[in-house]
Design a protein around this motif. Structure first.
Motif: not given
Length: 192
Positions: A104, A162, A172-173, A175-176, A178
């Motif tokens: 983040k 990253d 890019r997202d 979170s899925h 993680e």
């Protein structure tokens, strides 16, 4: 040197902290190449000799910043572990959460700047390897097994991806990913 400098009360821990913080800030702003003894001394408000009193070389200074970052990572992982009531896989889940939390910050993370150096600097690789070996040994009873290792490696892979794509904003997202890795570290059975 002014008379004030001679009468000023020495505060070596504050000076050391300023040197570490300013080195990390320079790394974030300009990458590892921006870290010079003179630049750090100037930003911390000390003489070059004052810096060398605390750190014998640029390498010693960079390694101290890296060790400081590892200590902060330790604290962050400790907080995540304290929030996790399930013992099995707790370190791995905390490691994953810390890996994803850092993304983040993006390119403003000192980890980003110094991790590039870790690849080519034996001293930084040694510090990382020793830290990780200590953590894995301490948490072997609860986090040993191939599925936990796969989950940690996958978190490292996302982090490295990253790092290699840091110029691409926004990230890019993932979170899925993680969530999936946290689930994997929760579902791994003993010996799995």
């Amino acid at each position: 040197m002014t008379a004030n400098a001679y009468s000023r009360k020495k505060q070596p821990e504050l000076v050391r902290r300023a040197l570490l913080d300013q080195t990390a800030a320079l790394a974030v702003e300009g990458g590892p190449a921006a870290i010079t003894i003179q630049a750090v001394a100037d930003r911390a408000g000390v003489t070059k000799g004052g810096l060398l009193h605390h750190f014998a070389s640029k390498q010693a200074l960079v390694e101290a910043v890296f060790a400081d970052l590892l200590e902060k990572l330790d604290q962050e992982i400790g907080l995540y572990m304290a929030e996790d009531g399930e013992m099995r896989g707790r370190f791995t889940r905390a490691y994953i959460r810390a890996s994803f939390a850092d993304r983040k910050l993006g390119s403003s993370s000192p980890w980003v700047a110094l991790s590039v150096s870790m690849i080519s600097e034996p001293g930084l690789r040694r510090l990382w390897s020793q830290w990780l070996e200590r953590k894995l040994a301490a948490h072997r009873p609860t986090d040993d097994g191939p599925m936990f290792e796969i989950a940690r490696f996958a978190a490292d892979g996302v982090w490295l991806a990253d790092l290699l794509q840091q110029d691409r904003e926004p990230f890019r997202d993932v979170s899925h990913i993680e969530r999936g890795l946290l689930a994997l570290a929760s579902e791994a059975s003993p010996g799995a």
